[in-house]
Design a protein around this motif. Sequence first.
Motif, short mmCIF file in Angstrom:
data_model
loop_
_atom_site.label_atom_id
_atom_site.label_comp_id
_atom_site.label_asym_id
_atom_site.label_seq_id
_atom_site.Cartn_x
_atom_site.Cartn_y
_atom_site.Cartn_z
N LYS A 83 0.85 -1.17 0.00
CA LYS A 83 0.00 0.00 0.00
C LYS A 83 0.89 1.23 0.00
O LYS A 83 1.87 1.30 0.74
CB LYS A 83 -0.89 -0.01 1.24
CG LYS A 83 -1.84 1.16 1.33
CD LYS A 83 -2.68 1.08 2.58
CE LYS A 83 -3.55 2.31 2.71
NZ LYS A 83 -4.32 2.28 3.96
N GLU A 85 0.72 5.55 0.00
CA GLU A 85 -0.12 6.73 0.17
C GLU A 85 0.77 7.95 0.11
O GLU A 85 1.78 8.04 0.81
CB GLU A 85 -0.85 6.66 1.51
CG GLU A 85 -1.78 7.81 1.77
CD GLU A 85 -2.52 7.68 3.09
OE1 GLU A 85 -2.84 8.72 3.66
OE2 GLU A 85 -2.76 6.55 3.54
N PHE A 98 -3.57 7.30 -3.48
CA PHE A 98 -3.43 5.99 -2.88
C PHE A 98 -3.18 4.98 -3.98
O PHE A 98 -3.72 5.10 -5.07
CB PHE A 98 -4.73 5.57 -2.17
CG PHE A 98 -5.18 6.50 -1.10
CD1 PHE A 98 -4.72 6.37 0.18
CD2 PHE A 98 -6.08 7.52 -1.39
CE1 PHE A 98 -5.15 7.23 1.17
CE2 PHE A 98 -6.51 8.38 -0.41
CZ PHE A 98 -6.04 8.24 0.88
N TYR A 100 -2.67 0.56 -4.31
CA TYR A 100 -2.64 -0.73 -3.62
C TYR A 100 -2.32 -1.79 -4.65
O TYR A 100 -2.99 -1.89 -5.66
CB TYR A 100 -3.98 -1.01 -2.95
CG TYR A 100 -3.99 -2.27 -2.14
CD1 TYR A 100 -4.55 -3.43 -2.64
CD2 TYR A 100 -3.43 -2.32 -0.88
CE1 TYR A 100 -4.55 -4.60 -1.92
CE2 TYR A 100 -3.43 -3.48 -0.14
CZ TYR A 100 -4.00 -4.61 -0.66
OH TYR A 100 -3.99 -5.78 0.07
N SER A 102 -1.39 -5.91 -5.13
CA SER A 102 -1.32 -7.23 -4.50
C SER A 102 -1.35 -8.30 -5.57
O SER A 102 -1.85 -8.08 -6.67
CB SER A 102 -2.46 -7.43 -3.51
OG SER A 102 -3.68 -7.50 -4.17
#
Length: 150
Positions: A83, A85, A98, A100, A102
């Motif tokens: 993550k 930010e 932001f 993210y 994965s």
Amino acid sequence: MLSIRKNGNNSQSFPSLLDDIFGRELFNWENSNFSATSTTVPSINIKETAENFEVELAAPGMDKNDFKVTLDDNLLTISSAKKDEKETVEDNFTRREFSYQSFQRSFELPNNVVDEENIKAHYDNGLLQLVIPKKEEAKENKAPRVIEIS
């Protein structure tokens, strides 16, 4: 009325050009990841030698702490969650971004072949390397069995 004719030389027509310019990322509603970074699954190479299995996973920009590697019975799973930010504050605006990322990759290893206690993992310069040694009884080089054809 705007009339556009497409000639046979495969040049782009006006609407196609507009779609190309304005139809990128901003209007891609099918993409559930609205961050500026794209989501990809890292490439993996798996090599079997007489002594072990060697796994290489290309994941540049990651840190070794971003990875989780597990072996459950004969299922090898490599996963990561990262993550990020960022916030920029200036006199008249605040901008927060932001992202993210994965992924998870799983591979089934042959039954009763892996020496689980001696698996080694190393991450350097964007490359995660795993060396998964075989048990001694799995290393035996047996001559191939010849099957007679009737």
